[in-house]
Design a protein around this motif. Sequence first.
Motif, PDB file in Angstrom:
ATOM      1  N   VAL A  47      33.364  47.953  33.727  1.00 11.09           N
ATOM      2  CA  VAL A  47      33.948  46.822  34.460  1.00 11.09           C
ATOM      3  C   VAL A  47      32.846  45.811  34.732  1.00 11.09           C
ATOM      4  N   VAL A  48      33.078  44.571  34.293  1.00  8.18           N
ATOM      5  CA  VAL A  48      32.108  43.489  34.474  1.00  8.18           C
ATOM      6  C   VAL A  48      32.230  42.886  35.873  1.00  8.18           C
ATOM      7  N   ARG A  49      33.486  42.737  36.321  1.00  6.76           N
ATOM      8  CA  ARG A  49      33.714  42.105  37.628  1.00  6.76           C
ATOM      9  C   ARG A  49      34.958  42.704  38.243  1.00  6.76           C
ATOM     10  N   LEU A  50      34.893  42.956  39.535  1.00  9.87           N
ATOM     11  CA  LEU A  50      36.041  43.427  40.294  1.00  9.87           C
ATOM     12  C   LEU A  50      36.112  42.604  41.576  1.00  9.87           C
ATOM     13  N   VAL A  51      37.236  41.941  41.788  1.00  8.54           N
ATOM     14  CA  VAL A  51      37.416  41.103  42.980  1.00  8.54           C
ATOM     15  C   VAL A  51      38.533  41.716  43.810  1.00  8.54           C
ATOM     16  N   LEU A  52      38.211  42.096  45.036  1.00  6.96           N
ATOM     17  CA  LEU A  52      39.173  42.661  45.979  1.00  6.96           C
ATOM     18  C   LEU A  52      39.170  41.786  47.236  1.00  6.96           C
ATOM     19  N   PRO A  53      40.180  40.906  47.372  1.00  8.34           N
ATOM     20  CA  PRO A  53      40.225  40.027  48.541  1.00  8.34           C
ATOM     21  C   PRO A  53      40.407  40.828  49.840  1.00  8.34           C
ATOM     22  N   PRO A  54      40.176  40.204  50.986  1.00  9.37           N
ATOM     23  CA  PRO A  54      40.315  40.897  52.269  1.00  9.37           C
ATOM     24  C   PRO A  54      41.699  41.511  52.505  1.00  9.37           C
TER      25      PRO A  54
END
Length: 90
Positions: A47-54
């Motif tokens: 995985v290059v990028r993982l975005v988990l918002p609040p």
Amino acid sequence: EAGAAAAGRAAATRSVARSPNTLLVKNLPYSVTEEELRELFTRSGPVVRLVLPPSHTLALVEWAEAHDARSAFKALAYKKFHQVPLYLEW
């Protein structure tokens, strides 16, 4: 008013290029952590990028290779995670 309606129709017909390397993950339980998601999605490739918002109810996951994203989609779409099904989109 007519101009706003026309702009809305134009926006609705415009297509957006989707990344073959990125998945939108929906229906996540609030208690999920970034580490849990990284562990789950790394099974299909790095995985290059993982975005988990609040809100913790959705995430973006990006792989370096499109075949890794396809593999994750096939393996995890609608599978249960923390007792709820994962909804994956391109």
